[in-house]
Every structure is written in C-alpha cells, then in structure tokens.
Design an enzyme around this catalytic site. Structure first.
Site, PDB file in Angstrom:
ATOM      1  CD  GLU A  90      -2.975 -34.961 -11.556  1.00 48.80           C
ATOM      2  OE1 GLU A  90      -4.062 -35.398 -11.981  1.00 48.80           O
ATOM      3  OE2 GLU A  90      -2.323 -35.508 -10.646  1.00 48.80           O
ATOM      4  CB  SER A 491     -19.303   2.844  43.227  1.00 46.15           C
ATOM      5  OG  SER A 491     -19.670   2.569  44.565  1.00 46.15           O
TER       6      SER A 491
END
Length: 864
Positions: A90, A491
């Site tokens: 770059e 139950s």
C-alpha cells in the site's frame, strides 16, 4: 544582448499566471477547508464499531452479533512481517513521507489529464485513515483536498505507529471483516499472529478490492494479488529469495470461518441479544459490549446433546417417514450432432452417464443453505445398493451401510410401525434428501424429529441458568420452549400440592383413600371422572406411597381437604403466578399451564432448603475497554444470614455512571486514612470493586425446613422405588424428582435435582397431540434428564440433604400409618415433624381389609 521573443514572453507570462492562479485557488481552498477540519487528536480516543459478544461463565464464546466483525489489535501485537507486507502493498514510503506522496499525486493527476479517467488515487495510508475515519467515499476534488489536508494534520498529531494501528483496525477486508485480526479469523480461523508469510501477504493485499478479490469470492485473483505483494516484499529486500519462493508455492487454504463459537447455545445467545437491545438499543450491536453469562459450557454442551439424542431416539421408535426424491442426477448430453456420439450415449449405462460437476453444484447449493442441526447432517443420496448407499454431504461422498438403516421401519401411526427393512433399497432412493448421524457404531441414517423438547438447568442457590436448550434446532425453529411454551406439567406439579398438604396438617404417613370419584362442578363443563394412569384404584394409601406411585386420586383428595385457595397461596412464593393457576381440583393433576423455566424455578425451592430464587442469565456486562457496566446481584441462599438487604431492583440495575461512595459533601469521595507526611488521595474505586464489596442479598425462605426435608425424602423415594427409577443409573444417593405425563400423553416431563443442580426436561409437539400410547415422563423425558445429569454431575461430590432439628424417625404400621406395635415385623420407619408424631398404636388386627378397587362395580364417591 538578445531580445526575448514575444512568444517566449507570452509563454512565461502564461506559466507564471497559471501558477499564480493555481496558487490562489489552492490558497482559497485551504482557507475554506482548514477551519472545518476536525480535531485529529480525537483519533486517540476513537471508538471502533465492534460486535456484541456473548460468553459462558468460563469465558468461552457463545455467539457474536453485529454487521461488522472486528477484533482490535495493537501495533505492538501486530507481526512485523505483516507490517512489511502491508507497506509493500500500500505505501512503501510510509515512514519517510509527511502524510502525502507528492510523486504519487502528480502521477495520478497526469493520468487524469491525459486519459480523462482516474486510474490511481495516489493515496497514502495516512490519507486512507483520514478518509476512513472522517470522510465519505464520494469521488470529488473537494473530498480529495480535504483528505490531503487531514492527512497532514494527522501526521502532526499522531506517531506513525499510532496511524498504522488506526488503519489496520479500521480497514474493510471483505466478508464483514473490519481490521486485520477479524480478517485472519474469517479467512483462516486463526489469529493474525499465527499466519504464515503467504497468508499475511494475502491479508495485506485485500484492501485494494476486498469484496471482489478476496480468497473466497475470487481465489485466483486473490492469489495473484498475494503473489504481487510477495514480489514487492522481495524487491524491497524485506524477505529472502528462499522465503519468497516457498511462499509462492504455498497453496492457499482460505475458507469462510463464521463466528468462532465455542459453546453451542443459540437460544441463550438470543435471550442475551434481546436483553442487550432492550438496554442499549441499536448500539448493542456496535458498542463492543461483552456479556458474561451464568452458563456452564460443559453442562450446556451436554444439555444440547442429551436433548437432541433423546428426541432422535423417540422419533426412531415411532418409525421412518420416507420422503420422495427431490433431486435428479444431471445426465451427460452430446455436444454436437455426431450420430456415432448419440448412439454411444444411448447405449451407455445411465449409472455412469452422469454430469457430476453440474449435479454436485446443485447439491452443494442446497447443502450450503442448511443451518446447524447439531447431531444431524443434511445429505443427498447419490447411489443405492442392497448393502448400503453412497451419500453426498458437506464432507463429500460418504458410504452409509445398511446396518445404519435397520431401525427405519415405516411409520404407520403414532402407535404402530411397519416391518423391519430387508435392504437399503427399501429405505432410501437416489436424489432423496436425508439426514446422517455419526454414532459410536458408525454412520447411521437420521431423521429430523417432529416432536420437540426443552431442557433447562438452574443453580438452586441463586437461580443462575447453568444450561438451556429451547428446542431440537435453533436453525429450524427459533421458538424458545423453555421460556415461551406454556404446557400442562401433569404429575410433575404434585410435589407442590403435597408440600402444601404437609404444611397444613398432613404427614408422609397420612392415609388417603385411592378410590373412584366423580365431580359435578359448575366450573367444569362436563362431569369429571379422574383416574390413575393405569386405570386401577388402590384403596387406602399412605401419602408417601401415593407420591412415588403418582396416584392421581390421592392428590385430588388432599387438595380437596386443604382447599385450592390455600394451595395456591402456598405455592405462589415458589415462583408461580397465582393468577395462572386453576382454582379448582384439576390443579392437583397439573392442569395449569407453566413453562419449563417456571417449573424448574419451583423445584429450586425443593432443592435448596426452601428458599425462593429467581432465574437470571447475565452475570456481568463490560464495554469494549473491559470496564464493568453491570453486575448481577441475585438473591442467594444464605442459611446463616439474619439481616436482610433492602437494596432495590433499581439500585441493582444502576448504570455505571451513577455516583459512587459519596460522602456527606456533594461531589467528593471518601479517602482512605494515610500518614500526614505522605498524604495522597485514594483512587476512586471502580464499579467492579464496589460491586464485589456489596453485601449479598439473602433469598427469602418460603418453606419450613422440616416440611422441605419431608418433601425431599418423599421425592427421593420417587427415584428409589417409583416412576423415577431410571435415575438410579447415575448411582447417586442425593437425587430426587418427579415425572409428569398429561392426558393422552400430550406432554412428558421430568423435574429432578440434587442439592447443587435442578434440571427440568419436557417433550411434546408444538401443536399438542399425543406422543403415543406408551409415551410417559418416565420413559421419554427422564432418559434425557439422566443422559444430561451424567455429565453435569461428573466430578461433583454427593451432597446429602441435611436433616433439620425437629424431625424424628419412628416405626409405623405401613397399613394404617399409626405407631407400630411392639415386635411388628412389617413395621417401617417414617419421618415426622416432632409435633406430628402419631399417638395411637396400630391395632393388632385391621378392622377392615383393603378392598379391591380395580373393578367398575365400586360406586364412586361424590365430591362437590
């Protein structure tokens, strides 16, 4: 003296005038733009958008949310070789220039004048930082001039290292990855510090075209760009010739790595996400918050596997639902009109006349669209033989032997299946979508269950969620059944009714008549004739025995005696909403719908000695700097605490910026005593330090310790000799719990616990329908509980329930519940509260022999 020609004078005048004009324009632009330039010092404190991350209690990653995947990294932690690769790619003069590259800008300007097109921008890394942090991507001269001026200003404010650190953490590198560390994780599944030279060059080459030329979207372009970066590094003598050649030869292995989750807990992640959005709005996705949950990663993993395997087992027992083939093999076709070629294709064996590239492209598209289904993997049948089938999945071609299909008897109904298959041809077909499962026996045919389930595990001492799975697969259905599915517990609700009975005069030895009853109640639409699950009646039965046998009629009778309102008032503090509980006798059979979370919360009271706790998930929240913003302060079981803490919920949820340790004078803080000759103010304590110093909030005791002990001992008998016997496989003596099955077997439950862990499991269909004639809590939900608890309690020492003062054990007659006669051989020991010990001795002979209540000749007792 020669005279300058008029033409030369004109040219000189024109050049000077143009230069002066350009200078004035540049000066005007400078004077116009400079006052509006932002303060570059703010870059030191810039807040990068980072995703929301959710962790288990041990720091393992559960999930992350946010459009931008970012893992900030400091310049000091960045590999020097990557810095060299980046600069070669770059801006190789980065450490020499002052923010702009005059040569590059001039070259770009000349190209623009000559061609009329912008070919290169001449941007330095500093200019890119200026654009990324302050400017838009619009291509205008004003934006470019502003970028140049900002770059010069940034260079004056920050060091080169600081500028590079800003760049490598901000730059977009494709696939939602922002910054080099995120890109390394996305493409290679590793930290940037662990990548090879070739991989570092690949990442360094991405900024030019991150979307179009990344190694996933365009592998060839990406490798070409990587090689260019390597060549630049070699030309600049940053790497040796040997390193260069070796990196060029290295094949690229990049592939997409999604968020690296370490714990399978998507339902947990979604609960946290919703809570964070409620607190912080959309900033939750970008503020870099880290949320640490109460989830135990080991238990969570075990819960996911146990629930999935339990649902798969249930589904297999009810037969294989064979689907029709949806994919066809793409056959090869002649590319011209050659008659001989057409004749060859016509005579060719169609099994070998397949265009596999085209076929697999279609199959790959289907497989990639599938989510994560845990134990099951999607696949397509490519070829079938008698002894097995070739299948294609994300792992390529796999052989599925017939031994992995023998379970696949055809589904006929919920209660019946067909004959065992004789070969693979009876099970699968070419082009059929199937599921595969890897087991200890090898590869097996799978099937996506239609029944659903849920499992939740809580720490009974503070309500922390240890594990939670809201369904078979979050990818298939995001409905969280742990907190959203309200179902009848059957139950499994009885322990709360029995607890209310023990608190209102009953004892484990109380005798209740298990005989037919009929109800004609205005609140019930029809006459109600409840019965036990097996249709039998057992006559006079002790309370303890009735619970571990799960006798419905006993539960109804004790609720009738204590009253439904009394029972509801008693169980409300356990964590149930009294308004949602049925105010009629059906409450005794668990007819009031609750969520698995609510039921588990109630069982926490039974596990922890009688204290009410509330479930919570988030332990603490930290910002992107690691500063603690929130710390949970749950009510904690504290048996030795006398004083209560009056801290309000608003104070517990106070934001981090609330005043801390204020003294009597406003805006001042307490100072620690110090020596006068070395007096220095004590640093202000952090919120984390203050949170850690706060006293605990004791949980409220909602159950008498003695009632609790009696209830637990009865629930332990459910495991030892009742419907919960399968739990004996864990070979522990500190387990208790209760099964639950609703009418027509529409819901199957098991809620059980040790003193250290409470777990509730549920199985049913989202749209209630029967699970089958033989599906009960004991053989459907309980095996999942056992499978999970085997791992969850691994390494956890047995922790017996302590017997509180005021509990005595005496010998009783098991038939009458009264004191046993001296020398009575069938006498048993029973626990009582000291004041409830029977005073009467059982007669030597029973006055009435137990009757046979199993026939329909008995006239039911009318209860109104």
């Amino acid at each position: 003296m020669t005279k300058t020609s008029p033409l030369v004078k004109f040219i000189i005048w024109l050049v000077l005038s143009s230069a002066a004009g350009c200078g004035m324009v540049i000066m005007a632009i400078y004077l116009y733009l400079v006052p509006n330039l932002p303060d570059t010092e703010a870059l030191r404190d810039i807040e990068l958008q980072t995703p929301l991350r959710v962790y288990a209690s041990d720091g393992l990653l559960i999930s992350e949310f946010g459009e931008k995947r970012r893992n900030p990294i400091s310049y000091a932690d960045t590999p020097p070789l990557f810095i060299q690769a980046l600069l070669a790619s770059e801006d190789d003069g980065f450490f020499e220039h002052s923010g702009i590259d005059l040569k590059g800008l001039t070259r770009a300007a000349v190209e623009l004048v000559r061609t009329g097109k912008k070919k290169s921008g001449g941007s330095t890394i500093t200019m890119q930082v200026a654009k990324n942090y302050y400017l838009s991507s619009e291509k205008t001269f004003t934006r470019k001039f502003t970028e140049i001026l900002l770059a010069l200003k940034i260079e004056q404010s920050l060091s080169k290292e600081e500028i590079l650190e800003l760049y490598i953490n901000k730059i977009y590198l494709g696939k939602r990855a922002y910054g080099i560390e995120a890109a390394a994780q996305v493409y290679y599944g590793r930290s940037i510090k662990d990548l090879s030279l070739a991989q570092l060059a690949m990442i360094a080459g991405l900024p030019q075209a991150p979307s179009a030329a990344n190694p996933i979207n365009s592998p060839k372009r990406a490798v070409d760009r990587r090689n260019y970066v390597l060549a630049r590094m070699r030309n600049l003598d940053k790497i040796s010739e040997e390193e260069f050649q070796q990196a060029l030869r290295e094949p690229d292995v990049a592939r997409y790595h999604g968020p690296t989750t370490e714990v399978d807990a998507p339902y947990i992640a979604e609960m946290v996400r919703q809570e964070m959005v409620d607190r912080f709005g959309d900033q939750a996705y970008t503020g870099g918050y880290s949320v640490y949950t109460t989830v135990n990663s080991k238990r969570q993993t075990a819960a996911s596997k146990a629930l999935q395997q339990g649902l798969i087992n249930y589904d297999r027992e009810h037969g294989y639902r064979r689907s029709e083939p949806e994919f066809s093999l793409v056959e090869l076709t002649p590319e011209n009109d050659n008659p001989l070629l057409r004749e060859w294709f016509a005579a060719a064996d169609s099994r070998f006349d397949i265009d596999w590239p085209s076929t697999l492209e279609e199959w790959d598209n289907y497989i990639r669209q599938q989510g994560d289904f845990g134990l099951l993997t999607p696949a397509i049948v490519a070829d079938v033989r008698k002894d097995g089938a070739w299948t294609y999945s994300d792992n390529g071609f796999l052989w599925l032997p017939f031994s992995g299909m023998t379970w696949a008897r055809p589904y006929l109904s919920v209660d019946s299946v067909g004959q065992d298959p004789k070969n693979a041809l009876e099970v699968v077909s070419i082009g059929q979508k199937i599921w595969l499962q890897k087991t200890a026996n090898g590869l097996e045919l799978g099937q996506m269950p239609k029944a659903e389930g849920a499992i939740v595990s809580l720490n009974p001492n503070d309500g922390g969620i240890e594990a939670l799975v809201g369904g078979f697969s979050f990818s298939a259905n995001k409905f969280n059944r742990v907190i959203q599915a309200e179902r009848q517990p059957g139950s499994a609700f009885k322990p709360f009714i029995y607890s209310a009975a023990l608190a209102n005069g009953f004892t484990p030895a109380s005798i209740i008549n298990d005989a037919p009853v009929v109800f004609e109640d205005a609140s019930l639409e029809n006459t109600w004739r409840p019965e036990n699950h097996n249709g039998k009646f057992y006559g006079p039965t002790r309370l303890r025995e009735a619970l571990y046998k799960s006798q419905n009629l006993v539960s109804i009778r004790i609720l009738k005696q204590i009253g439904t309102r009394t029972a509801i008032r008693y169980v409300e503090p356990f964590g149930f909403d009294g308004k949602k509980l049925n105010n009629d006798l059906s409450l005794a059979l668990g007819s009031s719908a609750v969520t698995p979370m609510e039921l588990a919360t109630g069982y926490c009271v039974l596990a922890n000695g009688g204290y009410a706790v509330k479930p919570y998930l988030i332990q603490r929240i930290e910002d992107d700097q690691g500063t603690r913003l929130f710390t949970a302060r749950p009510a904690v079981v504290c048996r030795d605490c006398d004083d209560t803490d009056d801290t309000t919920e608003a104070e517990i949820m106070q934001p981090a910026e609330a005043p801390l340790i204020a003294t009597e004078e406003p805006d001042t803080f307490a100072l620690a005593p110090t020596a006068i000759d070395a007096f220095e103010p004590t640093p202000e304590p952090t919120k984390a330090e203050l949170d850690d110093a706060l006293p605990i909030i004791p949980a409220a005791q909602v159950m008498d310790p003695r009632i609790h002990y009696l209830m637990v001992s009865m629930l332990q008998d459910v495991v030892r000799r009742g419907t919960g016997k399968r739990a004996l496989a864990l070979n522990r003596h500190d387990l208790a719990g209760k099964t639950g099955t609703t009418n027509d077997q529409k819901d199957a439950w098991f809620s059980g616990f040790s003193p250290d862990l409470v777990t509730t499991t549920w199985i049913g269909f989202d749209q209630p329908q029967t699970l089958g004639r033989w599906a009960f809590g004991s053989n459907t939900a309980l095996p999942i509980w056992v499978d999970y608890m085997k791992t969850a309690l691994e390494g956890v020492a047995e922790h017996p329930f302590e017997q509180p003062p005021g509990i005595v054990s005496v010998r009783i007659d098991p038939e009458t519940g009264e004191l046993a006669r001296p020398g009575q051989r069938n006498a048993i020991f029973e626990y009582f509260r000291q004041e409830d010990v029977p005073t009467e001795v059982s007669p030597s002979e029973k006055n009435n022999a137990p009757g046979d209540y199993s026939t329909n000749e008995v006239i039911p007792e009318q209860l109104f």
